[in-house]
Design a protein around this motif. Structure first.
Motif, PDB file in Angstrom:
ATOM      1  N   GLN A  47      49.661  45.122  41.621  1.00  0.00           N
ATOM      2  CA  GLN A  47      50.886  45.674  41.047  1.00  0.00           C
ATOM      3  C   GLN A  47      51.930  45.965  42.115  1.00  0.00           C
ATOM      4  O   GLN A  47      53.132  45.843  41.854  1.00  0.00           O
ATOM      5  N   ALA A  48      51.497  46.338  43.318  1.00  0.00           N
ATOM      6  CA  ALA A  48      52.447  46.564  44.406  1.00  0.00           C
ATOM      7  C   ALA A  48      53.182  45.289  44.776  1.00  0.00           C
ATOM      8  O   ALA A  48      54.303  45.332  45.286  1.00  0.00           O
ATOM      9  N   ARG A  49      52.565  44.134  44.499  1.00  0.00           N
ATOM     10  CA  ARG A  49      53.175  42.840  44.752  1.00  0.00           C
ATOM     11  C   ARG A  49      53.862  42.281  43.506  1.00  0.00           C
ATOM     12  O   ARG A  49      54.168  41.093  43.443  1.00  0.00           O
ATOM     13  N   GLN A  50      54.092  43.127  42.492  1.00  0.00           N
ATOM     14  CA  GLN A  50      54.712  42.729  41.223  1.00  0.00           C
ATOM     15  C   GLN A  50      53.902  41.654  40.495  1.00  0.00           C
ATOM     16  O   GLN A  50      54.451  40.753  39.851  1.00  0.00           O
ATOM     17  N   GLY A  51      52.565  41.729  40.643  1.00  0.00           N
ATOM     18  CA  GLY A  51      51.715  40.786  39.940  1.00  0.00           C
ATOM     19  C   GLY A  51      51.204  41.359  38.630  1.00  0.00           C
ATOM     20  O   GLY A  51      51.325  42.551  38.344  1.00  0.00           O
ATOM     21  N   ILE A  52      50.622  40.501  37.814  1.00  0.00           N
ATOM     22  CA  ILE A  52      50.054  40.881  36.518  1.00  0.00           C
ATOM     23  C   ILE A  52      48.540  40.971  36.664  1.00  0.00           C
ATOM     24  O   ILE A  52      47.898  40.037  37.161  1.00  0.00           O
ATOM     25  N   TYR A  53      47.973  42.081  36.211  1.00  0.00           N
ATOM     26  CA  TYR A  53      46.530  42.311  36.304  1.00  0.00           C
ATOM     27  C   TYR A  53      45.946  42.295  34.898  1.00  0.00           C
ATOM     28  O   TYR A  53      46.418  43.014  34.010  1.00  0.00           O
ATOM     29  N   GLN A  54      44.923  41.451  34.686  1.00  0.00           N
ATOM     30  CA  GLN A  54      44.273  41.360  33.376  1.00  0.00           C
ATOM     31  C   GLN A  54      42.764  41.346  33.575  1.00  0.00           C
ATOM     32  O   GLN A  54      42.264  40.864  34.601  1.00  0.00           O
ATOM     33  N   THR A  55      42.039  41.869  32.598  1.00  0.00           N
ATOM     34  CA  THR A  55      40.576  41.847  32.644  1.00  0.00           C
ATOM     35  C   THR A  55      40.047  40.747  31.742  1.00  0.00           C
ATOM     36  O   THR A  55      40.664  40.390  30.736  1.00  0.00           O
TER      37      THR A  55
ATOM     38  N   ILE B 146      41.006  34.695  40.183  1.00  0.00           N
ATOM     39  CA  ILE B 146      39.913  35.139  39.313  1.00  0.00           C
ATOM     40  C   ILE B 146      38.825  35.739  40.178  1.00  0.00           C
ATOM     41  O   ILE B 146      38.336  35.095  41.116  1.00  0.00           O
ATOM     42  N   ARG B 147      38.464  36.958  39.860  1.00  0.00           N
ATOM     43  CA  ARG B 147      37.331  37.598  40.538  1.00  0.00           C
ATOM     44  C   ARG B 147      36.149  37.561  39.587  1.00  0.00           C
ATOM     45  O   ARG B 147      36.182  38.132  38.502  1.00  0.00           O
ATOM     46  N   THR B 148      35.067  36.878  40.015  1.00  0.00           N
ATOM     47  CA  THR B 148      33.914  36.720  39.131  1.00  0.00           C
ATOM     48  C   THR B 148      32.798  37.699  39.423  1.00  0.00           C
ATOM     49  O   THR B 148      31.958  37.936  38.552  1.00  0.00           O
TER      50      THR B 148
ATOM     51  N   ILE C 234      49.997  37.685  44.499  1.00  0.00           N
ATOM     52  CA  ILE C 234      49.243  36.994  43.455  1.00  0.00           C
ATOM     53  C   ILE C 234      49.969  37.235  42.135  1.00  0.00           C
ATOM     54  O   ILE C 234      50.144  38.381  41.722  1.00  0.00           O
ATOM     55  N   ALA C 235      50.397  36.152  41.491  1.00  0.00           N
ATOM     56  CA  ALA C 235      51.204  36.291  40.271  1.00  0.00           C
ATOM     57  C   ALA C 235      50.381  36.866  39.127  1.00  0.00           C
ATOM     58  O   ALA C 235      50.806  37.807  38.449  1.00  0.00           O
ATOM     59  N   THR C 236      49.199  36.298  38.881  1.00  0.00           N
ATOM     60  CA  THR C 236      48.334  36.754  37.779  1.00  0.00           C
ATOM     61  C   THR C 236      46.911  36.880  38.291  1.00  0.00           C
ATOM     62  O   THR C 236      46.352  35.904  38.812  1.00  0.00           O
ATOM     63  N   PHE C 237      46.337  38.056  38.128  1.00  0.00           N
ATOM     64  CA  PHE C 237      44.987  38.332  38.620  1.00  0.00           C
ATOM     65  C   PHE C 237      44.084  38.620  37.426  1.00  0.00           C
ATOM     66  O   PHE C 237      44.331  39.533  36.651  1.00  0.00           O
ATOM     67  N   TYR C 238      43.023  37.804  37.292  1.00  0.00           N
ATOM     68  CA  TYR C 238      42.027  38.004  36.236  1.00  0.00           C
ATOM     69  C   TYR C 238      40.780  38.625  36.859  1.00  0.00           C
ATOM     70  O   TYR C 238      40.160  38.039  37.747  1.00  0.00           O
ATOM     71  N   ASP C 239      40.425  39.800  36.376  1.00  0.00           N
ATOM     72  CA  ASP C 239      39.293  40.531  36.944  1.00  0.00           C
ATOM     73  C   ASP C 239      38.138  40.519  35.957  1.00  0.00           C
ATOM     74  O   ASP C 239      38.335  40.512  34.733  1.00  0.00           O
ATOM     75  N   ASN C 240      36.943  40.522  36.507  1.00  0.00           N
ATOM     76  CA  ASN C 240      35.730  40.557  35.694  1.00  0.00           C
ATOM     77  C   ASN C 240      35.069  41.922  35.868  1.00  0.00           C
ATOM     78  O   ASN C 240      34.243  42.099  36.754  1.00  0.00           O
TER      79      ASN C 240
ATOM     80  N   ALA D 288      30.291  46.775  37.897  1.00  0.00           N
ATOM     81  CA  ALA D 288      31.434  46.655  38.807  1.00  0.00           C
ATOM     82  C   ALA D 288      31.786  48.005  39.415  1.00  0.00           C
ATOM     83  O   ALA D 288      31.635  49.046  38.801  1.00  0.00           O
ATOM     84  N   ASP D 289      32.275  47.964  40.632  1.00  0.00           N
ATOM     85  CA  ASP D 289      32.664  49.173  41.354  1.00  0.00           C
ATOM     86  C   ASP D 289      34.076  49.568  40.940  1.00  0.00           C
ATOM     87  O   ASP D 289      35.033  48.839  41.179  1.00  0.00           O
ATOM     88  N   SER D 290      34.231  50.734  40.341  1.00  0.00           N
ATOM     89  CA  SER D 290      35.524  51.163  39.817  1.00  0.00           C
ATOM     90  C   SER D 290      36.533  51.414  40.944  1.00  0.00           C
ATOM     91  O   SER D 290      37.732  51.179  40.785  1.00  0.00           O
ATOM     92  N   THR D 291      36.043  51.894  42.099  1.00  0.00           N
ATOM     93  CA  THR D 291      36.948  52.133  43.225  1.00  0.00           C
ATOM     94  C   THR D 291      37.549  50.830  43.726  1.00  0.00           C
ATOM     95  O   THR D 291      38.760  50.721  43.973  1.00  0.00           O
ATOM     96  N   ASN D 292      36.700  49.818  43.874  1.00  0.00           N
ATOM     97  CA  ASN D 292      37.173  48.504  44.304  1.00  0.00           C
ATOM     98  C   ASN D 292      38.148  47.929  43.283  1.00  0.00           C
ATOM     99  O   ASN D 292      39.193  47.373  43.634  1.00  0.00           O
ATOM    100  N   GLN D 293      37.818  48.094  42.013  1.00  0.00           N
ATOM    101  CA  GLN D 293      38.657  47.557  40.945  1.00  0.00           C
ATOM    102  C   GLN D 293      40.041  48.211  40.942  1.00  0.00           C
ATOM    103  O   GLN D 293      41.065  47.531  40.864  1.00  0.00           O
ATOM    104  N   SER D 294      40.094  49.523  41.072  1.00  0.00           N
ATOM    105  CA  SER D 294      41.380  50.217  41.056  1.00  0.00           C
ATOM    106  C   SER D 294      42.194  49.886  42.300  1.00  0.00           C
ATOM    107  O   SER D 294      43.428  49.819  42.253  1.00  0.00           O
ATOM    108  N   SER D 295      41.517  49.665  43.437  1.00  0.00           N
ATOM    109  CA  SER D 295      42.222  49.292  44.653  1.00  0.00           C
ATOM    110  C   SER D 295      42.891  47.937  44.498  1.00  0.00           C
ATOM    111  O   SER D 295      44.045  47.744  44.906  1.00  0.00           O
TER     112      SER D 295
END
Length: 767
Positions: free
Chosen positions: A627-635, A577-579, A603-609, A614-621
Motif C-alpha cells: 500500500q505504501a507503493r500505491q499497490g492493490i493487495y488481495q487475498t 503471488i505469494r503461495t 508491485i501493482a497487484t499483490f495476491y496473498d495466500n 500464515a504468519d499475521s505479522t509477515n502478512q501485515s508487513s
C-alpha cells in the motif's frame, strides 16, 4: 614521426590487444588490423606513421593477447582445489592470512588464506593423509567472533567445509566461480573454527597496525558509523571493510557515490598537493623525495588497489616533470600509467575498478575543459563542481550500464551537492590520520570535528536513496552496444563538427540502449524458474508485463530475483503471488524477500495466500509495504482463479499450497511441500490436471500422484531429486530438471525449455 607518437600507438596496441581477449581470436584480429593499416594508411596519410609501425602495433596486440593468456591463473597439481576427496567434507586447512578481513552481508568475516597444509577429514570414513602439503589461495568465511582478531601474515588453522565455487545459477546473477578464478583461487572454505598456529604472529608489525591505529583513533570519539566512514574516505573502503557496514556501501553505490569510499586519484592529488605546498620553498629534489615518500606511504596504507596505483604512477610522473622542469602531458601520462600497470598485471584489464578509474580520469582530462568553457558564466569554483561529476559520469556511464544494468538518475546531482562535504571530510580525515600516528588522542579530537559533515553526508545519501526512482534498470546491453556507445563519445571528443552537436550523439546513444530493450520487451513471452535454495520462485514476462510468484527470503530476493529483474530492465512488477502458506516457519518479517523487493520496486497487484498457518505479522508487513507503493493487495481463497496477462492462475489448495497455471494453453502445476499422506489424499480427491510441467521441491512424490498428473517435464527447485521419484519420472519419459544442477530453467513457446548452466554431468548426479 616523433618518438612520442610511436610510443602512443604501441601503448594503445598493447591495451587493445588485452581488450581483444574478450573474443576467441581477438589477438589475431588485432594483427590483421595492423597488417591492413600498414598496407592502406601510409598511402592515405602520407605524413602519418610508416608501414613498419603499424605492423609492429599489430604484433604488439597479438603478443599482448598471448601474454594475457599466459598470466591467467590455473590450479597447480597440488592446489588444494584438486583434492576431490576433501570437497564437501569437514577438513582443517593451515596457512597464512593474505588480506585484511571484511564483513559480509551474512555477518560473517571473509579473508583470503594462502594454504600450505591440508589435514584429515573430520569424521570421514575415507581417511586422508595427515599433514598433506598443498598450495593455492582459499576464499574463507568464518563466524564473526572467530574472524575479528585476524591480521595479514598470521599463521592459522581453519576447520570447516571445503567446496568448489559455482558459476552463476540465474541470469544476471553473480558468477562466484569466475570471481575466484580472477583472484587466482579455485576453492572456498566455510570455516567453523579458527586456531592460531603461532601466538606470537598476532603481535607482528605490518601496515595493518598503522591502519588499525588510524581507524581506532577516528572511531573513538566519532562512533559508528561516522568513524569507519571517515576512515574509509581516507584509506579506502577495502581496508575498512570489517568496520564499515555493507548497508552504507550499498547506499553510496546506489546513488552514484561509491567512488567517495574508494581510495583513488582524489586522495593521491590531495596528498601531493599538501606535500608540495609544505615544501614549496625547498629545492625541487627535496619536493620530489617528499612526494615519493608520501605516495609510497599512502600505497602501503591503502594496499595495491588498481585506482591507487594508477593515480600513484601519474603522481610520480608529475613529480618527475617537476624535477625536470618540463610540462607533463596528462593524456600521455595516463596512457603510460595504464601500460605500466597492465605490463605488471595484464589481468587488471578485466578489473572493473581499474576500468572505471581510467575512464573517469580520461573524462576529467578531455571533457572538463569543454564543460568549463560552456559554464564560463558561472564562478570557476561552481563551474568545476558541476563539470567534474558530469565529465566523470559521461565516460563511465556505458561501462556501468554494461556491468550493473542500472542507472542512478540522481547521481550527478548528488555528486554536485556532496562535493564540499566530501572535500572537508577527506582533508580533515587526512589531518586526523597523520595526528593519530603521532598521538591517537589528538587524532580522535580532530576527527570529532568531522562528525557533522560525515553525519550530514550519510543523511544526504539516505535521503536520495529513498526517493522514488533512485535506480532505474535499463537491462543488459551487449558488447557491441558498449563499443558503439564509446565510439560515439570518442567522436564527440575528436570531431570538431560534433562539439556543438553533442545532443545528436546523445540521441543516438539513448536509441542504442532503449530501442533494442523496448523491442525485446514488446514481443517477449518467457517463463523463468529461478534457481533458489528453499522456496520456488517463478517469473512470467509477457509483452513488457511481469508476474512474480514467490520471492524467497531476503537473500534470495537480493541475490537472485533483483539481479534478474535488473538484467531484464524491469522497474515494476504488475502482478505478484505469494503461495507459501506456512510462513510462520520462515525467518519472519525482517527476512522477508517481499519486503526487500518492495523496498526497490513497486508491485501493482499483490495476491496473498493467507493459509491457516500464515504468519499475521509477515502478512501485515507486506500489506503495508504494498500500500505504501500505491499497490492493490488481495487475498486468495481455495478454488479462486486470477488472470495475469494471458495466463490463468488457480489456487487448488491454499494450505498445501497447490497452484495451477494455464500458460499458452499448457498446464503447469506447482506443488508445495506435501507429505505422502497429503499427496494420496490430493490424488484421490481429484481436480489435478495433466500437466506439461510439474514444479515441486524435489522431495518424494507418490506413484498415484504422478499417475494423475502425468507430467512431460518435472522441475525441482532444489539441489537434488528424490531417487525413487526420479526413477518413476524417467520411466514415464519425463524430462527432469534440477535448479541446483541446471540453474534457472526458462521456457518460451518457440524455444521450449532451456537451462542457464550447460550441464555435462550424468543425470544420476541429481540424486
Amino acid at each position: 614521426m616523433s618518438a612520442a607518437t610511436s610510443g602512443v600507438i604501441l601503448c594503445l596496441a598493447y591495451i587493445i590487444g588485452l581488450l581483444s581477449t574478450a573474443f576467441t581470436w581477438g589477438g589475431y584480429a588485432v594483427l590483421a588490423l595492423g597488417v591492413g593499416a600498414a598496407a592502406v594508411l601510409p598511402r592515405l596519410w602520407r605524413k602519418g606513421p610508416k608501414s613498419w609501425l603499424w605492423l609492429a602495433a599489430g604484433f604488439v596486440g597479438l603478443l599482448a593477447s598471448l601474454y594475457f593468456q599466459a598470466r591467467v591463473p590455473h590450479p597447480a597439481a597440488n592446489d588444494i582445489s584438486q583434492n576431490d576427496r576433501a570437497l564437501q567434507q569437514v577438513v582443517t586447512v593451515r596457512g597464512k592470512v593474505e588480506s585484511m578481513p571484511r564483513l559480509t552481508r551474512n555477518q560473517r568475516v571473509q579473508f583470503w588464506l594462502k594454504a600450505t597444509q591440508l589435514d584429515e577429514v573430520v569424521g570421514s570414513d575415507r581417511p586422508m593423509d595427515i599433514g598433506k602439503e598443498v598450495t593455492g589461495k582459499l576464499y574463507v568465511t568464518v563466524p564473526l567472533l572467530q574472524g575479528t582478531a585476524l591480521y595479514p601474515d598470521e599463521a592459522i588453522a581453519v576447520t570447516g567445509t571445503l567446496y568448489k565455487p559455482e558459476p552463476a545459477a540465474n541470469p544476471g546473477g553473480f558468477d562466484f566461480k569466475a570471481y575466484l578464478a580472477q583472484e587466482g583461487a579455485f576453492a572456498g572454505l566455510k570455516g567453523r573454527q579458527v586456531s592460531f598456529a603461532d601466538e606470537e604472529t598476532a603481535s607482528q608489525w605490518g601496515w595493518w597496525t598503522i591502519r588499525q591505529r588510524i581507524i581506532r583513533s577516528q572511531t573513538r570519539w566519532l562512533g559508528v558509523p561516522e568513524g569507519p566512514f571517515v576512515s574509509a574516505m581516507v584509506l579506502g573502503s577495502q581496508t575498512v571493510n570489517l568496520y564499515l557496514s555493507p548497508q552504507i556501501r550499498d547506499m553510496f553505490a546506489r546513488v552514484g557515490l561509491a567512488h567517495a569510499l574508494a581510495a583513488s586519484g582524489f586522495q593521491v592529488s590531495l596528498i601531493l598537493g599538501i606535500v608540495l605546498t609544505l615544501t614549496r620553498r625547498l629545492s625541487a629534489r627535496t619536493q620530489f623525495g617528499s612526494g615519493v615518500l608520501a605516495l609510497a606511504f599512502f600505497l602501503g596504507l591503502s594496499g595495491p588497489q588498481a585506482p591507487v596505483l594508477r593515480a600513484a604512477v601519474m603522481g610520480f610522473g608529475a613529480l618527475i616533470a617537476l624535477v625536470a622542469q618540463r610540462k607533463m602531458k596528462p593524456l600521455n601520462s595516463l596512457l603510460i600509467s595504464a601500460t605500466l600497470l597492465l605490463l605488471f598485471d595484464p589481468l587488471w584489464i578485466r578489473d572493473l575498478s581499474f576500468q572505471l578509474s581510467f575512464l573517469a580520469t580520461l573524462g576529467l582530462l578531455v571533457t572538463v575543459p569543454a564543460l568549463m568553457k560552456g559554464l564560463d558564466w558561472l564562478p570557476p569554483l561552481f563551474a568545476s563542481v558541476i563539470a567534474i561529476p558530469i565529465a566523470a559520469s559521461l565516460w563511465t556511464l556505458p561501462l556501468q550500464l554494461y556491468a550493473f544494468k542500472v542507472i542512478s538518475p540522481y547521481s550527478i546531482l548528488v555528486n554536485v551537492i556532496s562535493t564540499i562535504l566530501v572535500t572537508i571530510i577527506s582533508i580533515g580525515g587526512f589531518i586526523s590520520a597523520i595526528a593519530a600516528l603521532v598521538w591517537p588522542l589528538a587524532g580522535s579530537a580532530l576527527a570529532w570535528l568531522l562528525y557533522y559533515p560525515a553525519h550530514w553526508l550519510i543523511l544526504l545519501v539516505e535521503f536520495f536513496g529513498k526517493l522514488p526512482g533512485n535506480s532505474v534498470a535499463v537491462g543488459a546491453i551487449s558488447t557491441v552496444q558498449l563499443i558503439a556507445l564509446y565510439g560515439l563519445i570518442c567522436l564527440v571528443w575528436l570531431v570538431r563538427w560534433l562539439h556543438r552537436r553533442w545532443w545528436l550523439a546523445g540521441i543516438m546513444a539513448i536509441a542504442l540502449v532503449i530501442i533494442p530493450v523496448w523491442q525485446t520487451k514488446a514481443t517477449l513471452f518467457r517463463v523463468t524458474v529461478l534457481a533458489t535454495a528453499r522456496e520456488p520462485v517463478m517469473l512470467i514476462q509477457e509483452n513488457g508485463q511481469v508476474a512474480l510468484i514467490n520471492s524467497g527470503d531476503a537473500n534470495t530476493a537480493r541475490f537472485a530475483v533483483l539481479p534478474f529483474l535488473q538484467q531484464e530492465g524491469i522497474n515494476k512488477i504488475d502482478w505478484a503471488i505469494r503461495t507459501e502458506a506456512n510462513a510462520a516457519n520462515s525467518q519472519q518479517t525482517a527476512n522477508s524477500g517481499w519486503v526487500t523487493i518492495l523496498d526497490r520496486l513497486p508491485i501493482a497487484t499483490f495476491y496473498d495466500n493467507p493459509g491457516p498457518k500464515a504468519d499475521s505479522t509477515n502478512q501485515s508487513s507486506i500489506l503495508g509495504a504494498v500500500q505504501a507503493r500505491q499497490g492493490i493487495y488481495q487475498t486468495l481463497t481455495t478454488g479462486q482463479t486470477v488472470q495475469i496477462g494471458s495466463t490463468t492462475v488457480k489456487l487448488i489448495n491454499a494450505e498445501l499450497p497447490v497452484l495451477q497455471f494455464q500458460i499458452k494453453e499448457q498446464s503447469w502445476l506447482l506443488l508445495g511441500h506435501l507429505q505422502p499422506d497429503r499427496q494420496k489424499a490430493l490424488a484421490i480427491q481429484g481436480g489435478l490436471p495433466r500437466s506439461l510441467a510439474l514444479w515441486w521441491s524435489g522431495e518424494r512424490l507418490t506413484p498415484n500422484l504422478l499417475k494423475v498428473v502425468q507430467p512431460g517435464v518435472a522441475i525441482a527447485s532444489s539441489n537434488s531429486v528424490d531417487l525413487d521419484t526420479a526413477t518413476q519420472l524417467r520411466k514415464a519419459k519425463a524430462q527432469v530438471y534440477s535448479t541446483g544442477r541446471d540453474g534457472a530453467i526458462q521456457w518460451t513457446p518457440s524455444g521450449g525449455f532451456e537451462t542457464t548452466r550447460e550441464s555435462t554431468e550424468n543425470e544420476t548426479s541429481l540424486f
